[in-house]
Write an enzyme that holds these catalytic residues in place. Structure first.
Site, short mmCIF file in Angstrom:
data_model
loop_
_atom_site.label_atom_id
_atom_site.label_comp_id
_atom_site.label_asym_id
_atom_site.label_seq_id
_atom_site.Cartn_x
_atom_site.Cartn_y
_atom_site.Cartn_z
N CYS A 115 -11.73 -6.35 -5.37
CA CYS A 115 -10.30 -6.91 -5.46
C CYS A 115 -10.40 -8.31 -4.40
O CYS A 115 -9.30 -9.10 -4.56
CB CYS A 115 -9.50 -5.89 -4.79
SG CYS A 115 -9.52 -4.36 -5.57
N HIS A 239 -3.50 -9.14 -1.69
CA HIS A 239 -3.93 -8.06 -2.69
C HIS A 239 -2.82 -6.87 -3.02
O HIS A 239 -2.27 -6.47 -1.97
CB HIS A 239 -5.30 -7.41 -2.17
CG HIS A 239 -5.85 -6.59 -3.25
ND1 HIS A 239 -5.37 -6.47 -4.68
CD2 HIS A 239 -6.33 -5.25 -3.13
CE1 HIS A 239 -6.02 -5.51 -5.39
NE2 HIS A 239 -6.44 -4.83 -4.28
N ASN A 269 -2.05 -2.30 -9.44
CA ASN A 269 -3.23 -3.10 -8.84
C ASN A 269 -3.89 -3.72 -9.95
O ASN A 269 -4.73 -2.97 -10.83
CB ASN A 269 -3.86 -1.98 -8.07
CG ASN A 269 -5.09 -2.35 -7.47
OD1 ASN A 269 -5.46 -3.57 -7.61
ND2 ASN A 269 -5.77 -1.65 -6.40
O1 UT7 Z 1 -7.91 -2.15 -4.45
C1 UT7 Z 1 -8.15 -0.94 -3.65
C2 UT7 Z 1 -8.15 0.43 -4.28
N1 UT7 Z 1 -7.25 1.49 -3.89
C3 UT7 Z 1 -6.44 1.34 -2.86
O2 UT7 Z 1 -5.84 0.38 -2.33
C4 UT7 Z 1 -5.70 2.60 -2.65
C5 UT7 Z 1 -5.49 3.15 -1.23
N2 UT7 Z 1 -4.86 4.57 -1.15
C6 UT7 Z 1 -3.67 4.52 -1.40
O3 UT7 Z 1 -2.97 3.63 -1.82
C7 UT7 Z 1 -2.98 6.02 -1.05
O4 UT7 Z 1 -4.03 6.71 -0.49
C8 UT7 Z 1 -2.63 6.82 -2.50
C9 UT7 Z 1 -1.51 6.09 -3.20
C10 UT7 Z 1 -3.92 6.86 -3.32
C11 UT7 Z 1 -2.45 8.23 -2.10
O5 UT7 Z 1 -1.17 8.23 -1.21
P1 UT7 Z 1 -1.18 9.04 0.06
O6 UT7 Z 1 -0.21 9.07 0.65
O7 UT7 Z 1 -2.61 8.63 0.81
O8 UT7 Z 1 -1.53 10.55 -0.52
P2 UT7 Z 1 -2.60 11.88 -0.33
O9 UT7 Z 1 -3.58 11.47 -0.92
O10 UT7 Z 1 -2.80 11.96 1.10
O11 UT7 Z 1 -1.78 12.85 -0.93
C12 UT7 Z 1 -0.65 13.50 -0.19
C13 UT7 Z 1 -0.25 14.70 -1.35
C14 UT7 Z 1 -1.34 15.72 -1.84
O12 UT7 Z 1 -1.01 16.86 -1.93
P3 UT7 Z 1 -1.05 17.91 -0.59
O13 UT7 Z 1 -2.38 18.24 -0.71
O14 UT7 Z 1 -0.18 17.24 0.50
O15 UT7 Z 1 -0.29 19.01 -1.21
C15 UT7 Z 1 -2.03 15.01 -3.08
O16 UT7 Z 1 -2.47 16.00 -3.85
O17 UT7 Z 1 0.25 13.96 -2.72
C16 UT7 Z 1 -0.51 14.62 -3.74
N3 UT7 Z 1 -0.74 13.58 -4.67
C17 UT7 Z 1 0.24 13.27 -5.60
N4 UT7 Z 1 1.44 13.86 -5.94
C18 UT7 Z 1 2.19 13.29 -6.86
C19 UT7 Z 1 -1.83 12.87 -5.08
N5 UT7 Z 1 -1.47 11.71 -5.95
C20 UT7 Z 1 -0.17 12.21 -6.24
C21 UT7 Z 1 0.63 11.80 -7.30
N6 UT7 Z 1 1.82 12.48 -7.84
N7 UT7 Z 1 0.13 10.80 -8.42
#
Ligand code: UT7
Length: 317
Positions: A115, A239, A269
């Protein structure tokens, strides 16, 4: 970490973009997997993303628009640099197909810095202007949908396909690249990768945390190299990964969040294409004026980060 100082002479004279033909809304994703529009919007800022096309095809569309705006004949371009982390083929580089389809008669190469690739390519392009080239086409193009696991809700919600392009041209006098910074922390490979033939695997929270730190550090280095402070920055072109990453980085930099250009609500993204697409949007809606100072900053798999301070002037218009 590397920091470089010193102006490079050159101006951006044309810009273009392209997005995948198919729109996928959050509700479309919610009908296929355990997620919801509300969750995606609140946690990422993304409403919809566009997918489809090929990396070369999207690059050609964006590149053609940039060439036309710059009033450049294809045969006058001295070099094509294509930033991509999603090439159409393993061999050869996708830039060759783009060079052929645009009718360019020059060298062509791919740069894969994920990216951060567009900023890496822009800085590389300004370097080639110093070596004597006069007109360079720089494109970031990606088809991330081909490398996405559409069953994995932690990544499928994020990515889209698109391309953004600029033409840079040599000019006499003061330079328009005022500062820049390129980095890579190779030890972080495992937090964001795709094996050959595989799909993207990501430790989301870890990437998020590192992204904010890397973007902030790189942006500060570029501002220092340019002899500027956060209050001098007119617009940040970050980005487009997650609106919360953008807002946290802006807060750490001490720049008001309304100075950040954001398009990710409608693009998702697009990796190396996301910065030139956001730049295109801000140029086309007339926000950017002569004299403005732009801070382009990205991060991505690698883990790479890169930034550039670009002065917008009459010469660009
Ligand atoms: O170009 C670079 C590429 N990548 C990035 O920049 C991504 C960087 N990371 C992020 O943007 C975020 O970490 C995400 C959007 C991927 C995830 O958001 P988060 O606030 O960090 O969520 P998390 O992974 O901590 O998950 C929180 C909860 C979990 O459930 P429990 O364990 O609390 O019950 C996940 O299982 O949200 C759940 N979860 C979802 N729920 C609904 C994870 N993905 C989803 C989803 N829909 N799509």
């Amino acid at each position: 970490m590397s920091i470089r100082t010193g102006n490079s002479e050159g101006k951006i004279t044309g810009w273009g973009m392209a997005l995948g033909p198919e729109t996928i809304t959050n509700d479309d994703l919610a009908s296929r997997m355990d997620t919801s529009n509300e969750w995606i919007l609140e946690r990422t800022g993304i409403s919809e993303r566009r997918i489809g096309g090929t990396t070369a095809g999207l690059a050609v569309e964006a590149g053609q628009t940039a060439l036309e705006m710059a009033g450049c004949n294809a045969k006058d371009i001295d070099l094509l640099i294509l930033a991509t982390t999603t090439p159409d083929d393993q061999i050869p580089a996708t830039s060759g197909m783009v060079q052929h389809q645009l009718g360019l008669q020059c060298g062509a190469m791919d740069i894969n810095a994920a990216c951060s690739g567009f900023v890496y390519s822009l800085v590389t392009g300004f370097g080639f202007l110093k070596l004597g080239y006069k007109k360079i086409l720089i494109i970031g193009s990606e088809t991330l949908s081909r490398f996405t696991d559409w069953e994995d809700r932690s990544t499928a919600i994020l990515f889209g396909d698109g391309a953004g392009a600029v033409v840079i041209e040599a000019q006499e006098g003061d330079g328009y690249l005022r500062g820049w910074d390129l980095n890579c922390e190779g030890s972080l490979r495992d937090i964001l990768y795709a094996e050959v033939g595989g799909t993207i695997v990501m430790a989301g929270k870890e990437v998020f945390r590192k992204a904010v730190l890397a973007m902030t550090e790189s942006a500060k280095s570029s501002m220092t190299a340019a002899g500027l402070s956060p209050s001098d920055i007119s617009y940040v072109i970050p980005h487009q990964a997650n609106i919360r990453i953008i807002e946290s980085s802006m807060k750490r930099l001490g720049i008001a969040k309304d100075r950040a250009v954001s398009v990710l609500h409608k693009t998702g993204n697009n990796s190396s294409a996301s910065i030139p697409i956001a730049l295109f949007e801000a140029l086309n809606d007339g926000r950017i004026k002569s004299g403005d100072i732009l801070l382009l900053v990205g991060f991505g798999a690698g883990m790479t980060s890169a930034s550039a301070v670009v002065q917008w002037g009459e010469a660009n218009e």
